[in-house]
Design a protein around this motif. Structure first.
Motif, PDB file in Angstrom:
ATOM      1  N   TYR A  85       0.861  -1.176   0.000  1.00  0.00           N
ATOM      2  CA  TYR A  85       0.000   0.000   0.000  1.00  0.00           C
ATOM      3  C   TYR A  85       0.899   1.227   0.000  1.00  0.00           C
ATOM      4  CZ  TYR A  85      -3.611   3.342   1.547  1.00  0.00           C
ATOM      5  OH  TYR A  85      -4.483   4.414   1.650  1.00  0.00           O
ATOM      6  N   ARG A  86       0.854   1.983  -1.091  1.00  0.00           N
ATOM      7  CA  ARG A  86       1.699   3.160  -1.254  1.00  0.00           C
ATOM      8  C   ARG A  86       0.817   4.402  -1.187  1.00  0.00           C
ATOM      9  NH1 ARG A  86       4.590   2.256  -6.401  1.00  0.00           N
ATOM     10  NH2 ARG A  86       5.307   0.432  -5.210  1.00  0.00           N
ATOM     11  N   SER A  87       0.906   5.115  -0.083  1.00  0.00           N
ATOM     12  CA  SER A  87       0.031   6.271   0.094  1.00  0.00           C
ATOM     13  C   SER A  87       0.666   7.282   1.035  1.00  0.00           C
ATOM     14  CB  SER A  87      -1.323   5.839   0.665  1.00  0.00           C
ATOM     15  OG  SER A  87      -2.157   6.957   0.904  1.00  0.00           O
ATOM     16  N   SER A  92      -4.409   8.478   3.252  1.00  0.00           N
ATOM     17  CA  SER A  92      -4.616   7.052   3.478  1.00  0.00           C
ATOM     18  C   SER A  92      -6.055   6.746   3.873  1.00  0.00           C
ATOM     19  CB  SER A  92      -3.660   6.550   4.557  1.00  0.00           C
ATOM     20  OG  SER A  92      -3.883   7.220   5.784  1.00  0.00           O
ATOM     21  N   GLU A  93      -6.447   5.498   3.617  1.00  0.00           N
ATOM     22  CA  GLU A  93      -7.814   5.060   3.881  1.00  0.00           C
ATOM     23  C   GLU A  93      -7.822   3.970   4.954  1.00  0.00           C
ATOM     24  OE1 GLU A  93      -9.969   4.157   0.190  1.00  0.00           O
ATOM     25  OE2 GLU A  93      -8.263   5.034  -0.859  1.00  0.00           O
ATOM     26  N   LYS A  96      -7.794   0.282   3.703  1.00  0.00           N
ATOM     27  CA  LYS A  96      -6.525  -0.202   3.149  1.00  0.00           C
ATOM     28  C   LYS A  96      -5.469  -0.355   4.241  1.00  0.00           C
ATOM     29  CE  LYS A  96      -6.983   1.290  -1.662  1.00  0.00           C
ATOM     30  NZ  LYS A  96      -8.413   1.642  -1.631  1.00  0.00           N
ATOM     31  N   LYS A 188      -2.484   1.999  -4.382  1.00  0.00           N
ATOM     32  CA  LYS A 188      -1.920   3.352  -4.312  1.00  0.00           C
ATOM     33  C   LYS A 188      -3.057   4.349  -4.119  1.00  0.00           C
ATOM     34  CE  LYS A 188       1.609   2.207  -7.797  1.00  0.00           C
ATOM     35  NZ  LYS A 188       0.961   1.020  -8.381  1.00  0.00           N
ATOM     36  N   CYS A 189      -2.748   5.455  -3.441  1.00  0.00           N
ATOM     37  CA  CYS A 189      -3.753   6.504  -3.326  1.00  0.00           C
ATOM     38  C   CYS A 189      -3.926   7.174  -4.684  1.00  0.00           C
ATOM     39  CB  CYS A 189      -3.350   7.529  -2.263  1.00  0.00           C
ATOM     40  SG  CYS A 189      -1.854   8.453  -2.646  1.00  0.00           S
ATOM     41  N   GLU A 190      -5.093   7.717  -4.911  1.00  0.00           N
ATOM     42  CA  GLU A 190      -5.380   8.360  -6.185  1.00  0.00           C
ATOM     43  C   GLU A 190      -4.679   9.712  -6.280  1.00  0.00           C
ATOM     44  OE1 GLU A 190      -9.546   8.626  -6.768  1.00  0.00           O
ATOM     45  OE2 GLU A 190      -9.883   6.449  -6.659  1.00  0.00           O
ATOM     46  N   SER A 192      -4.073  13.466  -6.349  1.00  0.00           N
ATOM     47  CA  SER A 192      -4.762  14.456  -5.524  1.00  0.00           C
ATOM     48  C   SER A 192      -4.619  15.852  -6.114  1.00  0.00           C
ATOM     49  CB  SER A 192      -4.173  14.439  -4.107  1.00  0.00           C
ATOM     50  OG  SER A 192      -2.885  15.038  -4.117  1.00  0.00           O
ATOM     51  N   TYR A 197       2.519  16.129  -3.639  1.00  0.00           N
ATOM     52  CA  TYR A 197       2.240  14.706  -3.461  1.00  0.00           C
ATOM     53  C   TYR A 197       2.282  13.974  -4.801  1.00  0.00           C
ATOM     54  CZ  TYR A 197       0.661  15.313   1.414  1.00  0.00           C
ATOM     55  OH  TYR A 197       0.599  15.565   2.754  1.00  0.00           O
ATOM     56  N   MET A 201       4.795  10.893  -5.758  1.00  0.00           N
ATOM     57  CA  MET A 201       4.264   9.575  -6.116  1.00  0.00           C
ATOM     58  C   MET A 201       4.784   9.150  -7.481  1.00  0.00           C
ATOM     59  SD  MET A 201       2.412   6.887  -5.451  1.00  0.00           S
ATOM     60  CE  MET A 201       1.235   7.217  -4.127  1.00  0.00           C
TER      61      MET A 201
END
Length: 272
Positions: A85-87, A92-93, A96, A188-190, A192, A197, A201
């Motif tokens: 999990y890359r965030s 972060s959620e 996840k 991965k986080c979407e 933003s 950020y 990423m």
């Protein structure tokens, strides 16, 4: 024949390790989240597949009961199941975070807890807990993956003391980015609305993709090393670091110390 139990055996490193052990005379207890994923392993007479969800103690106990009916002993358990999990922390959620902690960290704890009585009764056994170079150093966007792998490192070393009287060995195995389907499955986080950020990423994704593509022989090296470790368990707790990238980062961190290491990563990786 010796018997090895491998978690996360349906894909990537787990499947390759399963096939290699089977090809070299071991019985493999291949466990996975769903037996629908076992198709590639059906042609191996010395591979038996079991549905096992490492996040569920109830499911682990159910699989364990069936495994012990089919096998009179287990020589080695390779805790391989894991995900990424890359965030950024801010983005972060909960779901996840919960998933990666439950699989990468608590999954190892629960499998070990379930099978320690088996090893203790046998008076022999070996836990090989796969972590990552992420278990030894801290790198950008590794907040969640790195912390779970470092937790496994600490857990494994502490547990090793408890099992000395029962002839049960414990080790961890660390390596860098191997060319399996792991990286492509990393959550991965979407993108933003925060430019900083997004730049970071994209930069980290590019670096990791390049590293993975260069490590063409790393997967084979890892599988062969796992086989070697399984055949010659060490009584003392050991950390096995495999591959140039992992060894380089481990020794660089050790030599430089955290302050200089942090400075180098900022300058060379983040250009800051």
């Amino acid at each position: 024949m010796k018997n090895v139990l491998i978690t996360g055996a349906s894909g990537g490193l787990g499947k390759l390790t399963t096939k290699y052990f089977a090809d070299n005379g071991w019985n493999v207890i291949a466990t996975m989240i769903s037996l629908d994923l076992a198709e590639d392993l059906e042609g191996y007479p010395n591979v038996k597949c079991y549905q096992l969800d490492v996040t569920s103690s109830e499911n682990i106990d159910k699989a364990k009961s069936q495994i012990l009916k089919d096998f009179d002993k287990i020589d080695v358990i390779i805790n391989n199941a894991g995900l990424g999990y890359r965030s950024f922390v801010e983005l972060s959620e909960d779901s996840k975070i919960d998933t990666i902690v439950n699989v990468n960290w608590l999954g190892v704890v629960k499998v070990c807890r379930a099978f320690i009585p088996v090893f203790r009764k046998q008076n022999f056994g070996q836990f090989i807990n796969i972590t990552s170079i992420a278990g030894l150093v801290n790198l950008p966007l590794g907040n969640f993956y790195h912390s779970t792998k470092q937790a496994v490192e600490s857990f494994s070393e502490c547990m090793s003391y408890e099992l000395l009287d029962f002839n049960v060995s414990v080790c961890t195995v660390q390596f860098g980015n191997a060319p399996t389907d792991f990286q492509s499955n990393v959550a991965k986080c979407e993108e933003s609305a925060i430019p900083s950020y997004n730049r970071m990423m994209n930069s980290i994704n590019e670096i990791l993709n390049k590293k993975t593509s260069k490590n063409k022989n790393l997967t084979t090296t890892i599988v062969h090393k796992l086989f070697s470790i399984a055949n010659k368990p060490s009584k003392n707790f050991k950390k096995y670091t495999i591959g140039f990238d992992a060894n380089f980062m481990k020794y660089l961190r050790k030599i430089l110390g955290y302050k200089v290491f942090n400075f180098v990563i900022r300058k060379k990786v983040l250009k800051k």
